[in-house]
Design an enzyme around this catalytic site. Structure first.
Site, PDB file in Angstrom:
ATOM      1  N   ASP A   1       0.876  -1.170   0.000  1.00  0.00           N
ATOM      2  CA  ASP A   1       0.000   0.000   0.000  1.00  0.00           C
ATOM      3  C   ASP A   1       0.911   1.218   0.000  1.00  0.00           C
ATOM      4  O   ASP A   1       1.693   1.402   0.936  1.00  0.00           O
ATOM      5  CB  ASP A   1      -0.872   0.018   1.261  1.00  0.00           C
ATOM      6  CG  ASP A   1      -1.903  -1.105   1.265  1.00  0.00           C
ATOM      7  OD1 ASP A   1      -2.008  -1.808   0.237  1.00  0.00           O
ATOM      8  OD2 ASP A   1      -2.589  -1.290   2.286  1.00  0.00           O
TER       9      ASP A   1
ATOM     10  N   ASP B   1     -14.308  -5.516  -3.680  1.00  0.00           N
ATOM     11  CA  ASP B   1     -14.380  -5.435  -2.217  1.00  0.00           C
ATOM     12  C   ASP B   1     -15.768  -5.907  -1.806  1.00  0.00           C
ATOM     13  O   ASP B   1     -16.769  -5.260  -2.129  1.00  0.00           O
ATOM     14  CB  ASP B   1     -14.179  -3.979  -1.749  1.00  0.00           C
ATOM     15  CG  ASP B   1     -12.755  -3.504  -1.994  1.00  0.00           C
ATOM     16  OD1 ASP B   1     -11.881  -4.352  -2.251  1.00  0.00           O
ATOM     17  OD2 ASP B   1     -12.529  -2.275  -1.948  1.00  0.00           O
TER      18      ASP B   1
END
Lengths: 257, 214
Positions: free
Chosen positions: A12, A131
């Site tokens: 990330d 997601d």
């Protein structure tokens, strides 16, 4: 012996630094992305995924430079996700040296974008990131829906139907994250992973919730995933990629050692 | 300084292959080119490609490169990669049937539907990831690459040559398919050496030093 199951460390990246947010609150700095990518390559990572979480548009060039640097010395597949909204965004990432791009909210906002992207650049480089969150109550048959905005915004779209639709539109791979498990270190949502993997003909990458090496193996054996993605367990050197692979091999999973 | 031309005909991103070639053989001049003269002038030629075969053949024909590649295939070391390999066969069943360059006699076919592994799980198409490459012959391009090394693949179609003698390697998914072809000065691979870490770089380095003799 045949195709190996893949281990994919995910970085990330926020403003050019690797961070790991635990439930998006406590963002810990984990270092320089190029340095970390090099280490993962040496340890035997099968691919590397960069997720750009830089909030401001002005700083989005940073990820391009990171990918350029990594791609000139790390010769394994690289995927970049986060903020991919236009064909031009995709072209920029591919030109920087990415092999695949992850498309998430832009696909929900406009599914045709996935079709256009696959037609222009080929399905092999289009990963649709999903997601999903469980919406069924205890006692009901399991049902998951797509959420956006880091799991905060429901869309009402059924996750399995969505995955199938994205493959029809040209997705070459599905990156599936359980928003219930992401950041919890309790392991993948295995029923979700299995349901999606069995529903689509393309490879599925399981993501969200890895806290130990057995979780990775469970994602393959019980979740039927083709690849497993994890971030924090590798960043802080709790485990190396090689340890993860040896553990998976000990559970009978074919890996590249 | 010896040179290698990477054919740029708009089919996919050449960044990786150029970087990998530079890394594998820093002393070689790597150029991305799309004109006949530059391709014919280079000492060696790499013919990459991803995407669909119809677009690939259209692009080659529009740029007038089909004849050029056939000419290269008769004269100097040529490495076909992925779709570049498939385009070197006689024809492909993709896009309803497309005539290809016919450097290797044979066809390109799709993996059968509903493949299962030994545990009864459905096998995914595309065949994507690291799989073992079983060398079938000694060849300068396999030098220093251990038997059954894993290379990175991503494809849904594969080559079926008419002459088994040109098969350089096979891979199992779940049955054996041809993943490398070798014939005189032409070598072609279905996998991506530029994405296959150390063994991939070794293959590229071998190619950069290959004189085109088996």
């Amino acid at each position: 012996m045949s195709l190996a199951k893949r281990i994919i460390p995910c970085l990330d990246v926020d403003n050019g630094r690797v961070v790991k947010g635990v439930k998006f609150v406590d963002i810990r700095d984990a270092g320089d992305p190029v340095e970390i990518a090099r280490r993962y390559d040496r340890e035997g990572a099968d691919e590397i995924t960069f997720l750009d979480i830089t909030a401001t548009h002005d700083n989005r060039d940073t990820i391009v430079h990171v990918v350029e640097q990594v791609a000139s010395e790390v010769f394994i597949p690289l995927t970049v996700g986060g903020g991919i909204r236009t064909l031009d965004d995709i072209r920029r990432m591919l030109n920087a040296g990415a092999d695949k791009v992850g498309i998430n909210s832009a696909a929900v906002a406009n599914p045709e974008f996935v079709r256009e992207a696959a037609e222009r650049f080929g399905s092999q480089c289009i990963v649709v990131a999903i997601d999903a969150k469980k919406v069924s109550q205890a006692g009901e048959p399991s049902r998951w829906e797509i959420f956006t905005h880091g799991g905060r915004k429901p869309t009402g779209i059924d996750a399995i139907a969505w995955a199938k639709k994205m493959v029809d539109y040209g997705a070459g791979e599905i990156l599936l994250t359980s928003m219930d498990r992401d950041g919890t270190r309790e392991g993948f949502d295995l029923p979700l992973t299995r349901a999606i993997s069995e529903a689509v003909p393309v490879p599925v990458i399981a993501s969200g919730g890895v806290g130990n090496l057995d979780h990775l193996a469970d994602g393959i054996i019980e979740g039927k995933a083709d690849a497993v993605l994890a971030a924090s367990i590798f960043h802080f050197a709790e485990y190396t990629i090689e340890q993860a692979k040896r553990h998976m091999a000990s559970r009978g999973i074919e890996v590249r050692l | 300084m010896s040179s290698v031309a990477v054919i740029d005909y708009g089919m996919g991103n050449l960044h990786s292959i150029v970087k990998a070639l530079q890394h594998a053989a820093p002393e070689v001049d790597v150029v991305c080119v799309s004109d006949a003269d530059s391709i014919l002038r280079a000492d060696r030629v790499v013919f990459p490609g991803v995407g669909a075969i119809r677009d690939c053949m259209q692009a080659l024909n529009q740029l007038g490169l089909s004849d050029v590649i056939q000419q290269v295939a008769k004269s100097k070391p040529l490495l076909g990669i992925c779709l570049g390999m498939q385009a070197l066969l006689s024809d492909s069943e993709e896009n309803g049937g497309i005539k290809c360059l016919d450097v290797f006699s044979g066809h390109v076919v799709h993996f059968p539907e509903s493949l299962k592994d030994s545990d009864g799980n459905s096998l995914k198409i595309p065949h994507m990831g690291w799989n073992e490459v079983h060398q079938l012959q000694q060849h300068p391009l396999w030098e220093n690459i251990p038997q059954d090394s894993r290379f990175y693949f991503v494809h849904s179609y594969y080559a079926q040559p008419n002459d088994a003698a040109i098969m350089a390697a096979t891979t199992q998914y779940p049955d054996a398919f041809t993943c490398a072809l070798a014939q005189d000065n032409v070598f072609a691979v279905q996998f991506h050496p530029e994405k296959s870490q150390a063994v991939g770089l070794q293959l590229l380095e071998n190619f950069m030093h290959w004189d085109g003799q088996a």
